[in-house]
Design a protein around this motif. Sequence first.
Motif, mmCIF file in Angstrom:
data_model
loop_
_atom_site.group_PDB
_atom_site.id
_atom_site.type_symbol
_atom_site.label_atom_id
_atom_site.label_comp_id
_atom_site.label_asym_id
_atom_site.label_seq_id
_atom_site.Cartn_x
_atom_site.Cartn_y
_atom_site.Cartn_z
ATOM 1 N N LEU A 41 0.846 -1.192 0.000
ATOM 2 C CA LEU A 41 0.000 0.000 0.000
ATOM 3 C C LEU A 41 0.878 1.236 0.000
ATOM 4 O O LEU A 41 1.892 1.285 0.691
ATOM 5 C CB LEU A 41 -0.910 0.022 1.232
ATOM 6 C CG LEU A 41 -1.953 -1.084 1.373
ATOM 7 C CD1 LEU A 41 -2.712 -0.917 2.678
ATOM 8 C CD2 LEU A 41 -2.921 -1.087 0.197
ATOM 9 N N ARG A 42 0.483 2.240 -0.758
ATOM 10 C CA ARG A 42 1.204 3.512 -0.808
ATOM 11 C C ARG A 42 0.375 4.585 -0.116
ATOM 12 O O ARG A 42 -0.789 4.802 -0.452
ATOM 13 C CB ARG A 42 1.489 3.884 -2.265
ATOM 14 C CG ARG A 42 2.174 5.232 -2.450
ATOM 15 C CD ARG A 42 2.662 5.377 -3.891
ATOM 16 N NE ARG A 42 1.608 5.092 -4.844
ATOM 17 C CZ ARG A 42 0.720 5.998 -5.271
ATOM 18 N NH1 ARG A 42 0.754 7.236 -4.804
ATOM 19 N NH2 ARG A 42 -0.195 5.663 -6.158
ATOM 20 N N ARG A 90 -11.986 -0.979 3.142
ATOM 21 C CA ARG A 90 -11.336 -1.113 1.831
ATOM 22 C C ARG A 90 -12.384 -0.927 0.736
ATOM 23 O O ARG A 90 -13.450 -1.562 0.755
ATOM 24 C CB ARG A 90 -10.695 -2.497 1.699
ATOM 25 C CG ARG A 90 -9.907 -2.686 0.408
ATOM 26 C CD ARG A 90 -9.478 -4.143 0.263
ATOM 27 N NE ARG A 90 -8.617 -4.538 1.345
ATOM 28 C CZ ARG A 90 -7.302 -4.334 1.361
ATOM 29 N NH1 ARG A 90 -6.715 -3.738 0.350
ATOM 30 N NH2 ARG A 90 -6.578 -4.738 2.377
ATOM 31 N N ARG A 93 -9.285 0.066 -4.898
ATOM 32 C CA ARG A 93 -7.841 0.005 -4.634
ATOM 33 C C ARG A 93 -7.457 0.788 -3.391
ATOM 34 O O ARG A 93 -6.270 0.892 -3.068
ATOM 35 C CB ARG A 93 -7.065 0.536 -5.839
ATOM 36 C CG ARG A 93 -7.275 -0.252 -7.122
ATOM 37 C CD ARG A 93 -6.593 0.394 -8.314
ATOM 38 N NE ARG A 93 -5.155 0.500 -8.104
ATOM 39 C CZ ARG A 93 -4.500 1.645 -8.011
ATOM 40 N NH1 ARG A 93 -5.147 2.788 -8.057
ATOM 41 N NH2 ARG A 93 -3.188 1.659 -7.851
ATOM 42 N N TYR A 94 -8.439 1.336 -2.684
ATOM 43 C CA TYR A 94 -8.149 2.205 -1.543
ATOM 44 C C TYR A 94 -8.345 1.475 -0.220
ATOM 45 O O TYR A 94 -9.249 0.644 -0.075
ATOM 46 C CB TYR A 94 -9.042 3.448 -1.583
ATOM 47 C CG TYR A 94 -8.801 4.325 -2.777
ATOM 48 C CD1 TYR A 94 -7.786 5.269 -2.790
ATOM 49 C CD2 TYR A 94 -9.598 4.197 -3.921
ATOM 50 C CE1 TYR A 94 -7.554 6.071 -3.894
ATOM 51 C CE2 TYR A 94 -9.376 4.992 -5.034
ATOM 52 C CZ TYR A 94 -8.353 5.927 -5.014
ATOM 53 O OH TYR A 94 -8.131 6.712 -6.112
ATOM 54 N N PHE A 95 -7.481 1.809 0.731
ATOM 55 C CA PHE A 95 -7.584 1.256 2.079
ATOM 56 C C PHE A 95 -7.491 2.410 3.057
ATOM 57 O O PHE A 95 -6.623 3.280 2.932
ATOM 58 C CB PHE A 95 -6.446 0.255 2.336
ATOM 59 C CG PHE A 95 -6.443 -0.318 3.724
ATOM 60 C CD1 PHE A 95 -7.299 -1.352 4.073
ATOM 61 C CD2 PHE A 95 -5.574 0.174 4.697
ATOM 62 C CE1 PHE A 95 -7.295 -1.881 5.350
ATOM 63 C CE2 PHE A 95 -5.568 -0.350 5.975
ATOM 64 C CZ PHE A 95 -6.433 -1.386 6.299
ATOM 65 N N TYR A 109 -4.534 4.903 1.911
ATOM 66 C CA TYR A 109 -3.532 4.237 1.093
ATOM 67 C C TYR A 109 -4.167 3.781 -0.221
ATOM 68 O O TYR A 109 -5.385 3.586 -0.307
ATOM 69 C CB TYR A 109 -2.963 3.007 1.809
ATOM 70 C CG TYR A 109 -2.430 3.273 3.194
ATOM 71 C CD1 TYR A 109 -1.070 3.487 3.414
ATOM 72 C CD2 TYR A 109 -3.279 3.304 4.304
ATOM 73 C CE1 TYR A 109 -0.573 3.727 4.689
ATOM 74 C CE2 TYR A 109 -2.792 3.545 5.582
ATOM 75 C CZ TYR A 109 -1.447 3.762 5.766
ATOM 76 O OH TYR A 109 -0.958 3.994 7.033
ATOM 77 N N ALA A 111 -3.469 0.790 -3.388
ATOM 78 C CA ALA A 111 -2.748 -0.462 -3.638
ATOM 79 C C ALA A 111 -1.536 -0.237 -4.544
ATOM 80 O O ALA A 111 -1.629 0.432 -5.577
ATOM 81 C CB ALA A 111 -3.696 -1.483 -4.264
ATOM 82 N N ALA A 232 -2.300 -7.002 -1.554
ATOM 83 C CA ALA A 232 -2.056 -5.634 -1.103
ATOM 84 C C ALA A 232 -2.850 -5.319 0.159
ATOM 85 O O ALA A 232 -4.066 -5.490 0.197
ATOM 86 C CB ALA A 232 -2.414 -4.641 -2.207
ATOM 87 N N GLY A 233 -2.151 -4.879 1.194
ATOM 88 C CA GLY A 233 -2.814 -4.487 2.428
ATOM 89 C C GLY A 233 -3.193 -5.626 3.340
ATOM 90 O O GLY A 233 -3.746 -5.391 4.418
#
Length: 245
Positions: A41-42, A90, A93-95, A109, A111, A232-233
Amino acid sequence: LSSEKLTTQIVEDGINLMTSDLRKVNIPAMLVEKKPNFVGLRFIGNYSVVTGQLTGAEEPSYETLEILEEAVTPDNSMEALFQDFPRAVRVDRYFMQQDLKNPDNFACYVADPVGYEEARKEIERTGMGLLNEDEWEYCCGSGTRRLFKWGNQLHRSLIQDEANSPLWKENMFGLEIANAEFGPELIEGRPYTKGAWLEENFKAPVLNLLPLSSYYSVNLPLLVDPNGHLAAGYYCARRAIRIEM
């Protein structure tokens, strides 16, 4: 286990099956990161439910803000007035993860998947590394014979009193480790992870809480996509430095 009549022997066997062997090892002096970071995660910023703005790493698009707002803001129904914001959510692609000290703020974040070796080498490039299983267990439970970092007892307050529950608190070393909000943590070598997300798989509450045990050890294969990237995550990682005396 869930289909059998629950007995103390079944619970004992389940605990023994899912925990590491008793052993004595030397643990080096270490500097250990207090809180792990999610892998794959970015970080893109902090979202405030009060202002509806995302501040931090990059300028958000209108579409991003709309997705984040819908993810954490309750609807306009009367029932929603009594709902708490989710701890983590979630969407696509977002967390988003809630700041427990400031519940109106969420760390956000997107992905950006990586593989296990890539994640490990990225940490090593900073002069640090992952903990191994022995080191992780010591950091979690300080080498005691207690099953959990808070002891061997199960209390209703573990679930019902989140403000005071050890499931989300720092341990005796001041580390946020084996906490309910993080899931499996990557370590050096097999079994590759310690801890896991909590799931109600068993009739016995103690077995459902075992992923938060200092000695939980289940050698499951890593969840990866066709490109070898970690989910991811799903995983987190903690940096550490071993100090030679």
